[in-house]
Design an enzyme around this catalytic site. Structure first.
Site, PDB file in Angstrom:
ATOM      1  N   THR A  51       1.516  -4.638   4.211  1.00 23.11           N
ATOM      2  CA  THR A  51       1.355  -5.037   5.614  1.00 23.11           C
ATOM      3  C   THR A  51       0.778  -6.445   5.760  1.00 23.11           C
ATOM      4  OG1 THR A  51      -0.816  -3.981   5.707  1.00 23.11           O
ATOM      5  CG2 THR A  51       1.067  -2.667   6.433  1.00 23.11           C
ATOM      6  N   ASP A  80       1.418  -6.510  -4.538  1.00 22.97           N
ATOM      7  CA  ASP A  80       0.605  -6.536  -3.330  1.00 22.97           C
ATOM      8  C   ASP A  80       1.161  -7.722  -2.539  1.00 22.97           C
ATOM      9  OD1 ASP A  80      -2.694  -5.886  -2.531  1.00 22.97           O
ATOM     10  OD2 ASP A  80      -1.640  -7.556  -1.586  1.00 22.97           O
ATOM     11  N   THR A  83       0.810  -1.221   0.000  1.00 24.65           N
ATOM     12  CA  THR A  83       0.000   0.000   0.000  1.00 24.65           C
ATOM     13  C   THR A  83       0.841   1.267   0.000  1.00 24.65           C
ATOM     14  OG1 THR A  83      -1.831  -1.068   1.121  1.00 24.65           O
ATOM     15  CG2 THR A  83      -1.667   1.290   1.417  1.00 24.65           C
ATOM     16  N   THR A 119      -0.626 -22.336  19.528  1.00 22.43           N
ATOM     17  CA  THR A 119      -1.957 -21.956  20.011  1.00 22.43           C
ATOM     18  C   THR A 119      -2.692 -21.030  19.039  1.00 22.43           C
ATOM     19  OG1 THR A 119      -3.206 -20.920  21.800  1.00 22.43           O
ATOM     20  CG2 THR A 119      -0.994 -20.051  21.402  1.00 22.43           C
ATOM     21  N   GLN A 120      -4.026 -21.165  19.037  1.00 23.32           N
ATOM     22  CA  GLN A 120      -4.860 -20.228  18.269  1.00 23.32           C
ATOM     23  C   GLN A 120      -4.950 -18.878  18.962  1.00 23.32           C
ATOM     24  OE1 GLN A 120      -8.816 -21.846  17.925  1.00 23.32           O
ATOM     25  NE2 GLN A 120      -8.101 -23.703  16.919  1.00 23.32           N
ATOM     26  N   CYS A 121      -4.622 -18.860  20.266  1.00 24.40           N
ATOM     27  CA  CYS A 121      -4.758 -17.607  21.020  1.00 24.40           C
ATOM     28  C   CYS A 121      -3.757 -16.585  20.493  1.00 24.40           C
ATOM     29  CB  CYS A 121      -4.469 -17.833  22.496  1.00 24.40           C
ATOM     30  SG  CYS A 121      -5.626 -18.942  23.279  1.00 24.40           S
ATOM     31  N   SER A 172       0.006  -9.896  -0.857  1.00 29.83           N
ATOM     32  CA  SER A 172      -0.753 -11.154  -0.962  1.00 29.83           C
ATOM     33  C   SER A 172      -0.060 -12.099  -1.939  1.00 29.83           C
ATOM     34  CB  SER A 172      -2.172 -10.885  -1.473  1.00 29.83           C
ATOM     35  OG  SER A 172      -2.744  -9.842  -0.751  1.00 29.83           O
TER      36      SER A 172
HETATM   37  N1  ASP Z   1      -2.818  -5.434   0.424  1.00 26.44           N
HETATM   38  C1  ASP Z   1      -1.720  -4.607   0.837  1.00 26.44           C
HETATM   39  C2  ASP Z   1      -0.455  -5.442   0.823  1.00 26.44           C
HETATM   40  O1  ASP Z   1      -0.228  -6.205   1.705  1.00 26.44           O
HETATM   41  C3  ASP Z   1      -1.979  -4.053   2.192  1.00 26.44           C
HETATM   42  C4  ASP Z   1      -0.908  -3.163   2.733  1.00 26.44           C
HETATM   43  O2  ASP Z   1       0.134  -2.949   2.189  1.00 26.44           O
HETATM   44  O3  ASP Z   1      -1.144  -2.607   3.808  1.00 26.44           O
HETATM   45  O4  ASP Z   1       0.323  -5.334  -0.090  1.00 26.44           O
END
Ligand code: ASP
Length: 331
Positions: free
Chosen positions: A91, A59, A13, A279-281, A61
């Site tokens: 992020t 991105d 981002t 853990t999932q916590c 992802s």
């Molecule tokens: N979808 C973006 C990414 O991870 C989100 C971000 O950068 O905050 O590239």
């Protein structure tokens, strides 16, 4: 004299723009040219930096072990020429990349600071500029009067965190990251305060190198009440490829106690697959044997991941499998 920080931009981002220039509601996509965006912030020119841009910018992802290896390679190639490194990153998967790099970069004695932002640098009310400038100052250490942090870390908003302890905890808030099982290694307000006894010691051996043959034949499985053990089994009946499982269990590492469920775990273990219990916590750790519901997992071949985050657990397993260790050595 080495007086520069290398900024490695992978995307995210922080450097995104609207896909339709005139439409502020159109989806965000990585800009083709960082300089176009950065030139709107002349203050950035005051910092001694060089810039490397991934092509294409992504991105996060779309982050992958291949790209981690590439980032590590860029750091290795430029290691002697910079005080430290800032990795600009989306992020969403930043905590995975920070964890992976922490395992791959050996004898690191310079800062590798990952940062990004929730709102693009180009937007008027953005968190990007402060995140970026502070990350540069931390990576540049004594050039900017900041104590040297010889580790892979994430800086976000007001906190410097150990990379492999960090997690993204908020999809929009500017306080987007947290380190639930290890305290902040730096607190940033008017001052940049690095907390000396929380950072790693500089390595005794000064020979920095990259150790990175990540093997992604791993899977994360999360338990929930009502999970049919047969569904789990069918995944492993249909492939011999998977070498490691991160099992996200309840509370202190507990799982169903039924024979049927435990037999499925035994079946998975019998295929030489490492099963790691985390853990999932959000906070806390696995205490195998505290309850009967976890004691039985040990008999099924499961090992404790103690307080590993999911991001650290999965990347550590990729790293260890990538090194070619057998099941017992990995355990
Ligand atoms: N979808 C973006 C990414 O991870 C989100 C971000 O950068 O905050 O590239």
């Amino acid at each position: 004299m080495i007086d520069k920080v290398l900024i490695i931009n992978t995307g995210g981002t922080i450097g995104m723009v609207n896909s339709e220039k005139e439409d502020p509601n159109s989806p965000l996509r990585p800009a083709n040219n960082w300089n176009e965006i950065a030139k709107e912030h002349p203050i950035l020119e005051k910092f001694l930096t060089d810039y490397y841009q991934f092509s294409p910018l992504i991105d996060s992802s779309d982050m992958s072990p291949e790209i981690w290896i590439k980032i590590a390679g860029i750091i290795e190639k430029n290691y002697e020429n910079y005080r430290g490194f800032v990795v600009l990153h989306g992020t969403d998967t930043m905590a995975f990349t920070a964890s992976a790099l922490s395992f791959m970069l050996k004898n690191l004695d310079k800062p590798v600071v990952l940062t990004g932002s929730q709102v693009p640098l180009q937007f008027p009310r953005s968190d990007a500029l402060q995140n970026l400038i502070t990350a540069i100052q931390i990576a540049g250490n004594d050039l900017y009067g900041v104590k040297l942090v010889p580790e892979v870390c994430i800086f976000f908003r007001d906190t410097l965190m150990r990379g492999n302890r960090s997690r993204k905890i908020d999809a929009t808030n500017y306080f987007g990251f947290s380190s639930p099982n290890y305290p902040a290694i730096g607190e940033i307000g008017g001052d940049i305060r690095i907390i000396k006894d929380r950072i790693l010691d500089r390595p005794a051996n000064k020979n920095f190198y990259v150790d990175g043959k990540m093997n992604s034949k791993v899977i994360i499985l999360e338990l929930f009440p009502g999970l049919n053990p047969q569904y789990l089994k069918s995944i492993f009946e249909n492939t011999d490829e998977i070498k490691g499982v991160i099992l996200k269990t309840f509370g202190n590492g507990n799982a169903p106690t039924s024979e049927e469920f435990l037999n499925v775990l035994k079946y998975i273990s019998s295929k030489g697959i490492v099963i790691v219990d985390i853990t999932q916590c959000t906070k806390g750790f696995v205490k195998m044997g505290l309850y009967e519901a976890s004691a039985k997992l040990t008999d099924a071949g499961v090992i404790s991941g103690v307080d590993l985050t999911p991001e650290a657990a999965v990347t550590k397993l990729m790293y260890l499998i990538g090194k070619g260790y057998d099941t017992e050595a990995i355990k």
